[in-house]
Scaffold this motif. Structure first.
Motif, PDB file in Angstrom:
ATOM      1  N   THR A  66      45.218  26.077  12.617  1.00  0.00           N
ATOM      2  CA  THR A  66      46.404  25.491  11.997  1.00  0.00           C
ATOM      3  C   THR A  66      47.649  26.186  12.505  1.00  0.00           C
ATOM      4  O   THR A  66      47.685  27.398  12.684  1.00  0.00           O
ATOM      5  CB  THR A  66      46.341  25.622  10.464  1.00  0.00           C
ATOM      6  OG1 THR A  66      46.239  26.995  10.127  1.00  0.00           O
ATOM      7  CG2 THR A  66      45.163  24.848   9.899  1.00  0.00           C
ATOM      8  N   THR A 110      53.317  23.992  10.610  1.00  0.00           N
ATOM      9  CA  THR A 110      52.766  22.815   9.926  1.00  0.00           C
ATOM     10  C   THR A 110      52.350  23.178   8.512  1.00  0.00           C
ATOM     11  O   THR A 110      52.590  22.423   7.572  1.00  0.00           O
ATOM     12  CB  THR A 110      51.549  22.270  10.702  1.00  0.00           C
ATOM     13  OG1 THR A 110      51.927  22.021  12.051  1.00  0.00           O
ATOM     14  CG2 THR A 110      51.033  21.000  10.078  1.00  0.00           C
ATOM     15  N   LYS A 111      51.758  24.356   8.371  1.00  0.00           N
ATOM     16  CA  LYS A 111      51.339  24.809   7.043  1.00  0.00           C
ATOM     17  C   LYS A 111      52.553  24.981   6.127  1.00  0.00           C
ATOM     18  O   LYS A 111      52.537  24.556   4.973  1.00  0.00           O
ATOM     19  CB  LYS A 111      50.566  26.121   7.169  1.00  0.00           C
ATOM     20  CG  LYS A 111      50.007  26.610   5.862  1.00  0.00           C
ATOM     21  CD  LYS A 111      49.189  27.874   6.046  1.00  0.00           C
ATOM     22  CE  LYS A 111      48.642  28.343   4.718  1.00  0.00           C
ATOM     23  NZ  LYS A 111      47.899  29.599   4.835  1.00  0.00           N
ATOM     24  N   GLU A 143      53.449  22.912   2.702  1.00  0.00           N
ATOM     25  CA  GLU A 143      53.713  23.606   1.434  1.00  0.00           C
ATOM     26  C   GLU A 143      55.053  23.165   0.841  1.00  0.00           C
ATOM     27  O   GLU A 143      55.154  22.909  -0.366  1.00  0.00           O
ATOM     28  CB  GLU A 143      53.722  25.127   1.651  1.00  0.00           C
ATOM     29  CG  GLU A 143      52.360  25.718   1.883  1.00  0.00           C
ATOM     30  CD  GLU A 143      52.411  27.203   2.246  1.00  0.00           C
ATOM     31  OE1 GLU A 143      53.526  27.744   2.459  1.00  0.00           O
ATOM     32  OE2 GLU A 143      51.333  27.812   2.323  1.00  0.00           O
ATOM     33  N   LEU A 197      45.262  21.668   1.688  1.00  0.00           N
ATOM     34  CA  LEU A 197      45.952  22.892   2.093  1.00  0.00           C
ATOM     35  C   LEU A 197      45.134  24.129   1.724  1.00  0.00           C
ATOM     36  O   LEU A 197      45.039  25.082   2.497  1.00  0.00           O
ATOM     37  CB  LEU A 197      47.337  22.955   1.442  1.00  0.00           C
ATOM     38  CG  LEU A 197      48.282  24.018   1.985  1.00  0.00           C
ATOM     39  CD1 LEU A 197      48.549  23.796   3.462  1.00  0.00           C
ATOM     40  CD2 LEU A 197      49.585  23.996   1.222  1.00  0.00           C
ATOM     41  N   ALA A 231      45.925  22.023   7.241  1.00  0.00           N
ATOM     42  CA  ALA A 231      47.372  21.849   7.082  1.00  0.00           C
ATOM     43  C   ALA A 231      47.816  20.466   7.548  1.00  0.00           C
ATOM     44  O   ALA A 231      48.689  19.856   6.937  1.00  0.00           O
ATOM     45  CB  ALA A 231      48.120  22.930   7.845  1.00  0.00           C
ATOM     46  N   LYS A 269      49.601  17.784   5.156  1.00  0.00           N
ATOM     47  CA  LYS A 269      50.921  17.233   5.471  1.00  0.00           C
ATOM     48  C   LYS A 269      50.889  15.708   5.460  1.00  0.00           C
ATOM     49  O   LYS A 269      51.800  15.063   4.940  1.00  0.00           O
ATOM     50  CB  LYS A 269      51.384  17.750   6.837  1.00  0.00           C
ATOM     51  CG  LYS A 269      52.802  17.359   7.176  1.00  0.00           C
ATOM     52  CD  LYS A 269      53.236  17.977   8.492  1.00  0.00           C
ATOM     53  CE  LYS A 269      54.612  17.465   8.886  1.00  0.00           C
ATOM     54  NZ  LYS A 269      55.006  17.937  10.207  1.00  0.00           N
TER      55      LYS A 269
END
Length: 192
Positions: free
Chosen positions: A120, A124-125, A129, A168, A173, A177
């Motif tokens: 990941t 992107t993570k 979030e 998540l 991720a 998303k």
């Protein structure tokens, strides 16, 4: 006078053929059925006695297939995606020597190889979030009347939001998303 009678005959024949064609074609209107008169008084039902000498007929036995039984085998089970962690392997020493002798790496090699999403991207993570947090704030800020009025839509948004959180937590991720974006779009439609 001969010309006048000839025209009269033509008109008569034309009228006759036209009349026959219309008569054979028939009426194209739907027939109107007269409504039944309403029943004002109750009608007594008469019972008809069954005759005593009815012939006995034996029921034939048929071989039927077995009755299907519902089991859990027919239900689809959802499997959670677990990200595959692939440890980068070091190339053999002779390859390293050969690559150093070949010269500087090409621009394509600097970008890196495409992967199926096992690793990941931290960016992107973080985006996932942030999107999940903004959806939570927007859901909590909805007026109660709107929530009551649009229960189905709010339920869909909450399901996508919860699935995004679960994705998540499991390390997906990209999936988180995507799910959060779906929830955001539904929420945008809801707030219009």
């Amino acid at each position: 006078m001969k010309g006048t009678s000839n025209i009269t005959q033509k008109i008569a024949w034309t009228a006759l053929w036209f009349g026959l064609a219309m008569g054979m074609a028939g009426c194209r209107h739907k027939p109107q059925l007269a409504p039944l008169p309403p029943v004002m008084a109750p009608v007594a039902l008469e019972e008809i006695p069954e005759p005593d000498d009815l012939p006995m007929v034996e029921a034939q036995t048929e071989k039927l297939p077995p009755v299907p039984v519902s089991t859990d085998a027919g239900k689809l089970k959802r499997k959670k995606k677990t990200p595959k962690v692939v440890a980068p392997s070091e190339p053999p020493p002779e390859t390293q020597v050969a690559s150093a002798a070949a010269g500087p790496p090409s621009p394509d090699a600097a970008v890196g190889a495409l992967t199926a999403g096992g690793e990941t991207n931290p960016q992107t993570k973080q985006e996932a979030e942030d999107l999940i947090a903004s959806i939570e704030k927007r859901l909590n800020g909805l007026p109660a009347a709107k929530v009551e009025e649009q229960k189905a839509q709010v339920s869909k948004v909450k399901n996508f939001w919860k699935d995004a959180q679960d994705a998540l937590k499991s390390g997906d991720a990209e999936g988180a998303k995507t799910l959060a974006t779906k929830a955001k779009l539904l929420l945008d439609d809801l707030e219009k």
